[in-house]
Design a protein around this motif. Structure first.
Motif, PDB file in Angstrom:
ATOM      1  N   UNK A  66      63.549  69.466  34.837  1.00 57.87           N
ATOM      2  CA  UNK A  66      63.508  70.045  33.507  1.00 57.87           C
ATOM      3  C   UNK A  66      62.072  70.408  33.176  1.00 57.87           C
ATOM      4  N   UNK A  67      61.882  71.254  32.203  1.00 59.60           N
ATOM      5  CA  UNK A  67      60.532  71.639  31.819  1.00 59.60           C
ATOM      6  C   UNK A  67      59.733  70.410  31.388  1.00 59.60           C
ATOM      7  N   UNK A  68      58.458  70.403  31.733  1.00 57.15           N
ATOM      8  CA  UNK A  68      57.576  69.283  31.409  1.00 57.15           C
ATOM      9  C   UNK A  68      56.601  69.697  30.320  1.00 57.15           C
ATOM     10  N   UNK A  69      56.581  68.914  29.232  1.00 58.13           N
ATOM     11  CA  UNK A  69      55.575  69.163  28.197  1.00 58.13           C
ATOM     12  C   UNK A  69      54.309  68.393  28.549  1.00 58.13           C
ATOM     13  N   UNK A  70      53.170  69.064  28.428  1.00 56.47           N
ATOM     14  CA  UNK A  70      51.895  68.402  28.698  1.00 56.47           C
ATOM     15  C   UNK A  70      50.836  68.906  27.731  1.00 56.47           C
ATOM     16  N   UNK A  71      50.060  67.977  27.227  1.00 56.07           N
ATOM     17  CA  UNK A  71      48.822  68.326  26.521  1.00 56.07           C
ATOM     18  C   UNK A  71      47.702  67.734  27.345  1.00 56.07           C
ATOM     19  N   UNK A  72      46.836  68.589  27.850  1.00 53.60           N
ATOM     20  CA  UNK A  72      45.813  68.121  28.778  1.00 53.60           C
ATOM     21  C   UNK A  72      44.489  68.829  28.527  1.00 53.60           C
ATOM     22  N   UNK A  73      43.464  68.203  29.034  1.00 53.01           N
ATOM     23  CA  UNK A  73      42.102  68.734  28.912  1.00 53.01           C
ATOM     24  C   UNK A  73      41.580  69.005  30.312  1.00 53.01           C
TER      25      UNK A  73
ATOM     26  N   UNK B 131      29.921  67.887  29.257  1.00 49.70           N
ATOM     27  CA  UNK B 131      30.900  68.571  30.078  1.00 49.70           C
ATOM     28  C   UNK B 131      31.437  69.821  29.381  1.00 49.70           C
ATOM     29  N   UNK B 132      31.842  70.800  30.192  1.00 47.87           N
ATOM     30  CA  UNK B 132      32.579  71.953  29.674  1.00 47.87           C
ATOM     31  C   UNK B 132      34.055  71.572  29.679  1.00 47.87           C
ATOM     32  N   UNK B 133      34.696  71.635  28.504  1.00 46.46           N
ATOM     33  CA  UNK B 133      36.071  71.172  28.373  1.00 46.46           C
ATOM     34  C   UNK B 133      36.913  72.156  27.572  1.00 46.46           C
ATOM     35  N   UNK B 134      38.195  72.200  27.889  1.00 44.58           N
ATOM     36  CA  UNK B 134      39.140  73.026  27.125  1.00 44.58           C
ATOM     37  C   UNK B 134      40.492  72.318  27.133  1.00 44.58           C
ATOM     38  N   UNK B 135      41.124  72.254  25.954  1.00 38.29           N
ATOM     39  CA  UNK B 135      42.395  71.545  25.785  1.00 38.29           C
ATOM     40  C   UNK B 135      43.486  72.512  25.360  1.00 38.29           C
ATOM     41  N   UNK B 136      44.690  72.282  25.884  1.00 34.04           N
ATOM     42  CA  UNK B 136      45.825  73.109  25.477  1.00 34.04           C
ATOM     43  C   UNK B 136      47.121  72.323  25.697  1.00 34.04           C
ATOM     44  N   UNK B 137      48.184  72.777  25.030  1.00 33.99           N
ATOM     45  CA  UNK B 137      49.524  72.213  25.211  1.00 33.99           C
ATOM     46  C   UNK B 137      50.428  73.286  25.788  1.00 33.99           C
ATOM     47  N   UNK B 138      51.343  72.900  26.686  1.00 37.61           N
ATOM     48  CA  UNK B 138      52.225  73.884  27.282  1.00 37.61           C
ATOM     49  C   UNK B 138      53.469  73.212  27.860  1.00 37.61           C
ATOM     50  N   UNK B 139      54.519  74.023  27.987  1.00 45.66           N
ATOM     51  CA  UNK B 139      55.710  73.609  28.712  1.00 45.66           C
ATOM     52  C   UNK B 139      55.590  74.157  30.124  1.00 45.66           C
ATOM     53  N   UNK B 140      55.604  73.277  31.101  1.00 40.94           N
ATOM     54  CA  UNK B 140      55.479  73.662  32.504  1.00 40.94           C
ATOM     55  C   UNK B 140      56.875  73.844  33.072  1.00 40.94           C
ATOM     56  N   UNK B 141      57.136  75.012  33.657  1.00 45.99           N
ATOM     57  CA  UNK B 141      58.468  75.317  34.184  1.00 45.99           C
ATOM     58  C   UNK B 141      58.922  74.273  35.195  1.00 45.99           C
ATOM     59  N   UNK B 142      60.242  74.130  35.302  1.00 48.61           N
ATOM     60  CA  UNK B 142      60.796  73.131  36.208  1.00 48.61           C
ATOM     61  C   UNK B 142      60.533  73.466  37.674  1.00 48.61           C
ATOM     62  N   UNK B 143      60.363  74.732  37.968  1.00 48.73           N
ATOM     63  CA  UNK B 143      59.971  75.114  39.326  1.00 48.73           C
ATOM     64  C   UNK B 143      58.440  75.164  39.394  1.00 48.73           C
ATOM     65  N   UNK B 144      57.903  75.527  40.526  1.00 50.12           N
ATOM     66  CA  UNK B 144      56.451  75.630  40.706  1.00 50.12           C
ATOM     67  C   UNK B 144      55.845  76.531  39.621  1.00 50.12           C
ATOM     68  N   UNK B 145      54.813  76.047  38.939  1.00 50.53           N
ATOM     69  CA  UNK B 145      54.237  76.785  37.808  1.00 50.53           C
ATOM     70  C   UNK B 145      52.715  76.683  37.860  1.00 50.53           C
ATOM     71  N   UNK B 146      52.061  77.828  38.099  1.00 54.64           N
ATOM     72  CA  UNK B 146      50.594  77.852  38.191  1.00 54.64           C
ATOM     73  C   UNK B 146      49.968  78.723  37.103  1.00 54.64           C
TER      74      UNK B 146
END
Length: 288
Positions: free
Chosen positions: A217-224, A235-250
């Motif tokens: 199933x789709x994976x929700x992630x909030x990551x930096x 450090x250079x940093x950037x944060x975002x939230x996204x739903x990662x598809x259940x198949x390979x997602x780049x």
């Protein structure tokens, strides 16, 4: 309650959501179950949460092209006694369509009613779908969705030694690592990706396959994502939230992560660069 449901409810799928209050914290308004089988057909349960109106809606979505009329139920399950709401069969005329069609109940119940009537207890809520007019001996199925803050192995750093030896025109990936119930990689484009090629250093988080036979199933992630300052720790940093598809997602990350002009000391020192990711929260799903 869960095992009793599986035993007594054939043609049914239960979708249990733990840490329900975190949906509001992370502004999640729709959760999808994995694809499950009912009577030889593929389906998903969709649970929508309207934060403004504080109501929950539920839908059943077909995943196979169909041209048939079926009776279905979608409902929320009480955790105090063996009942669900609403106990109503709805006829659904599936027209032949190549796209999934979702049918269900908008504004099924308010958040206050979920709590006061025993449907939302200890930050857990259970939703379900059934095909009551279809006959089968298979027991019901159950999956659990949960948001996990600061999961195990939440920080991963990739040490890129001999950075000058990496082909600047190609994408490069770290070794795979596990966070939640899924494998991941960090991907970098040393001279940028697509329209920012030659201008920016691009960094992405790549979602790969699942472990331990977890539901796909789709994976929700909030990551930096970050590139480490090896001298001043700025450090250079950037944060975002996204739903990662259940198949390979780049596709999740930052095309314009940092200008190429900054790709030197204190970030690139002695031909060594550190690129990392830190997960604030991630969703996990499992069969119960």
């Amino acid at each position: 309650m869960v095992q009793e449901f599986k035993k007594n409810h054939t043609n049914s799928h239960l979708f249990k959501i733990d840490n329900f209050s975190l949906l509001t914290k992370y502004k999640i308004d729709c959760i999808e179950s994995s694809v499950f089988d009912l009577c030889g057909r593929k389906w998903k349960i969709l649970v929508n949460y309207n934060e403004d109106e504080e109501h929950v809606s539920i839908f059943l979505e077909n995943q196979d092209p169909l041209d048939v009329e079926l009776e279905y139920q979608v409902y929320v399950v009480s955790q105090l006694k063996a009942v669900w709401y609403p106990k109503v069969n709805v006829k659904w005329d599936f027209s032949a369509s190549s796209k999934p069609i979702a049918k269900g109940i908008t504004n099924l119940m308010s958040l206050d009613d979920l709590k006061s009537k025993g449907f939302l207890i200890e930050d857990c809520c259970m939703f379900g779908a059934s095909l009551p007019d279809q006959k089968t001996e298979r027991p019901g199925t159950v999956e659990c969705f949960s948001l996990i803050e600061k999961p195990l192995n939440s920080k991963v750093t990739w040490m890129m030694t001999k950075f000058s030896s990496f082909d600047p025109e190609k994408a490069h990936q770290s070794n795979e690592f596990i966070v939640g119930n899924r494998k991941w990689r960090i991907e970098v484009h040393p001279r940028g990706y697509e329209e920012v090629k030659g201008e920016s250093f691009s960094v992405y988080l790549v979602g790969e396959r699942y472990i331990n036979n977890a539901p796909k199933t789709k994976t929700f992630a909030k990551s930096k994502l970050r590139v480490l300052d090896q001298v001043n720790r700025n450090h250079v940093e950037a944060t975002d939230s996204y739903w990662v598809d259940e198949e390979y997602d780049d596709t999740n990350g930052f095309m314009e992560f940092m200008p190429l002009s900054k790709l030197c000391e204190p970030y690139l020192v002695k031909d060594k660069l550190y690129v990392g990711v830190e997960f604030e929260v991630i969703s996990v799903a499992k069969y119960v």
